[in-house]
Design a protein around this motif. Structure first.
Motif, mmCIF file in Angstrom:
data_model
loop_
_atom_site.group_PDB
_atom_site.id
_atom_site.type_symbol
_atom_site.label_atom_id
_atom_site.label_comp_id
_atom_site.label_asym_id
_atom_site.label_seq_id
_atom_site.Cartn_x
_atom_site.Cartn_y
_atom_site.Cartn_z
ATOM 1 N N THR A 21 0.857 -1.184 0.000
ATOM 2 C CA THR A 21 0.000 0.000 0.000
ATOM 3 C C THR A 21 0.891 1.230 0.000
ATOM 4 O O THR A 21 1.941 1.241 0.657
ATOM 5 C CB THR A 21 -0.940 0.032 1.218
ATOM 6 N N GLU A 23 -0.097 4.031 1.177
ATOM 7 C CA GLU A 23 -0.480 4.848 2.332
ATOM 8 C C GLU A 23 0.489 4.593 3.486
ATOM 9 O O GLU A 23 0.466 3.537 4.102
ATOM 10 C CB GLU A 23 -1.916 4.528 2.754
ATOM 11 N N PRO A 26 -0.162 5.582 9.433
ATOM 12 C CA PRO A 26 -0.974 4.613 10.186
ATOM 13 C C PRO A 26 -2.381 5.104 10.497
ATOM 14 O O PRO A 26 -3.318 4.308 10.582
ATOM 15 C CB PRO A 26 -0.166 4.398 11.474
ATOM 16 N N HIS A 29 -4.731 4.040 7.744
ATOM 17 C CA HIS A 29 -4.890 2.628 7.410
ATOM 18 C C HIS A 29 -6.295 2.153 7.765
ATOM 19 O O HIS A 29 -6.860 2.552 8.794
ATOM 20 C CB HIS A 29 -3.843 1.787 8.147
ATOM 21 N N GLN A 33 -6.761 -2.298 3.562
ATOM 22 C CA GLN A 33 -5.319 -2.508 3.438
ATOM 23 C C GLN A 33 -4.814 -3.664 4.299
ATOM 24 O O GLN A 33 -3.611 -3.868 4.402
ATOM 25 C CB GLN A 33 -4.576 -1.213 3.824
ATOM 26 N N TYR A 38 3.200 -1.602 4.359
ATOM 27 C CA TYR A 38 3.546 -0.197 4.159
ATOM 28 C C TYR A 38 4.980 0.011 4.621
ATOM 29 O O TYR A 38 5.468 -0.692 5.502
ATOM 30 C CB TYR A 38 2.569 0.730 4.893
ATOM 31 N N VAL A 72 0.017 -4.346 7.551
ATOM 32 C CA VAL A 72 -1.174 -3.806 8.212
ATOM 33 C C VAL A 72 -2.043 -4.991 8.614
ATOM 34 O O VAL A 72 -2.504 -5.755 7.756
ATOM 35 C CB VAL A 72 -1.951 -2.866 7.269
ATOM 36 N N LEU A 77 -5.211 -2.250 13.648
ATOM 37 C CA LEU A 77 -6.313 -1.383 13.240
ATOM 38 C C LEU A 77 -7.355 -1.260 14.347
ATOM 39 O O LEU A 77 -7.890 -0.167 14.597
ATOM 40 C CB LEU A 77 -6.972 -1.929 11.972
ATOM 41 N N HIS A 111 3.770 -0.798 14.943
ATOM 42 C CA HIS A 111 2.778 -0.095 14.129
ATOM 43 C C HIS A 111 2.055 0.962 14.971
ATOM 44 O O HIS A 111 1.856 2.110 14.540
ATOM 45 C CB HIS A 111 1.786 -1.120 13.570
#
Length: 371
Positions: A21, A23, A26, A29, A33, A38, A72, A77, A111
């Motif tokens: 990705t 992007e 973070p 995200h 994704q 990343y 990711v 997330l 992350h």
């Protein structure tokens, strides 16, 4: 040497799966994704993880691949969404990452650290607790605490951590907005006045190693005060937190007596910052089987790894499991390894690797190395 045609074949195969990705933020995200990699900027990696934070195997891999690419994944997330939705006027919420060995708890934490850095949090990060309590060669200097009877100091470790703290938070500390609220007297000639900047307190601990452990303790107290007064948002991250509660360490006093974790001054400081008696912050910890020397762990669940004392210290907390790769994540990782020429061989080999690694990220990485 691989022939040019073979390299082109590997690259064509890897491009069949969208494993990257573009992007790099973070905070942007999302679930679209998941499974994609990343790439962190080299300057960001150096600032956040120059003094630790990435697993050693991953650090070697970043040198081999000439980039730091992080996948990711859903646990990261979920936690980012939780932090975004946090009411920072309430006590800090504790999150505990757990899972089998090698599933990616430390990289999930990395992350989240990147997210916290991007969002302007003051970061309090312990890369790996076992480095303090388990690894004998590093502890060339251990002393009885001059301020706390019955405790031992690890001044070199404390000074190294203060340097890590300074590096991670260099932009925030340079602003000079964070002030010390109390006066700290270190000796007849040395003291830190109330109103001094937090950067001055940190510098004293780095330059005067003798006082480093007491400076860490003072720093923790001041950060809690600053957070409560909404002068900063604080993100606490401790990898291998359960190591603080394992009954024994490898530290020995001059009389050969084994030192318990609760007798180490650094332990008390970071148990203090992981209490939920302060606000305007978030606390993310990992409970890891590798954080303790026992090779016969019966479970990877937090209740088992934290022991009763650690579980009661954190209760209540939010457990977040970091699991093995899903089919999508495994395929994405295989494509990335082919792109980096880490995985070689016919595509059919991946089915066998999926079976032999059981989709465990670390095992998969290890098995691909000699291929």
């Amino acid at each position: 040497m691989l022939s040019r045609s073979w390299k082109q074949l590997c690259r064509r195969y890897s491009q069949a799966v969208n494993f990257r990705t573009t992007e790099a933020s973070p905070s942007q995200h999302n679930e679209n994704q998941i499974g994609m990699f990343y790439t962190m900027q080299p300057d960001t990696c150096k600032q956040l993880f120059g003094h630790g934070g990435f697993p050693r195997s991953f650090m070697k891999q970043t040198k081999t691949f000439t980039e730091a690419a992080v996948m990711v994944r859903q646990p990261a997330l979920d936690l980012i969404d939780c932090i975004k939705a946090t009411d920072f006027d309430k006590p800090a919420i504790r999150y505990v990452l757990y899972g089998e060995k090698g599933t990616g708890k430390s990289l999930t934490l990395a992350h989240l650290l990147h997210y916290a850095h991007e969002q302007g949090f003051l970061i309090v990060h312990v890369p790996w607790v076992s480095e303090w309590l388990r690894r004998i060669p590093r502890h060339k200097e251990m002393a009885n605490s001059p301020t706390r009877e019955g405790f031992v100091d690890l001044p070199l470790e404390a000074a190294a951590w203060l340097l890590h703290f300074k590096t991670q938070n260099q932009a925030i500390l340079k602003q000079g907005d964070l002030k010390v609220s109390n006066e700290y007297v270190w000796s007849k000639r040395e003291k830190t006045e109330a109103g001094a900047t937090l950067a001055e307190l940190v510098e004293l601990g780095i330059n005067r190693v003798k006082y480093a452990c007491d400076v860490v303790d003072a720093l923790v107290q001041e950060i809690k005060i600053l957070s409560n007064n909404k002068l900063c948002k604080t993100f606490v991250a401790v990898d291998g937190f359960n190591s603080f509660f394992y009954p024994l360490t490898r530290l020995r006093t001059p009389t050969k007596r084994s030192v318990k974790p609760e007798e180490v001054s650094l332990t008390t400081s970071f148990l203090e910052i992981t209490k939920n008696d302060w606000k305007n912050g978030a606390i993310v910890l990992t409970a890891d089987e590798l954080a303790v020397p026992d090779d016969h762990q019966e479970s990877y669940l937090p209740k088992y790894l934290l022991f009763r004392k650690g579980f009661e210290h954190l209760d209540p907390f939010v457990p977040v499991e970091v699991g093995r790769y899903s089919d999508k994540e495994f395929l994405s990782c295989a494509s990335y390894y082919r792109d980096r020429l880490w995985l070689r061989g016919p595509p059919e080999m991946e089915n066998e690797l999926k079976f032999t690694s059981a989709c465990n990220p670390y095992k998969f990485m290890e098995q691909c190395a000699p291929l």
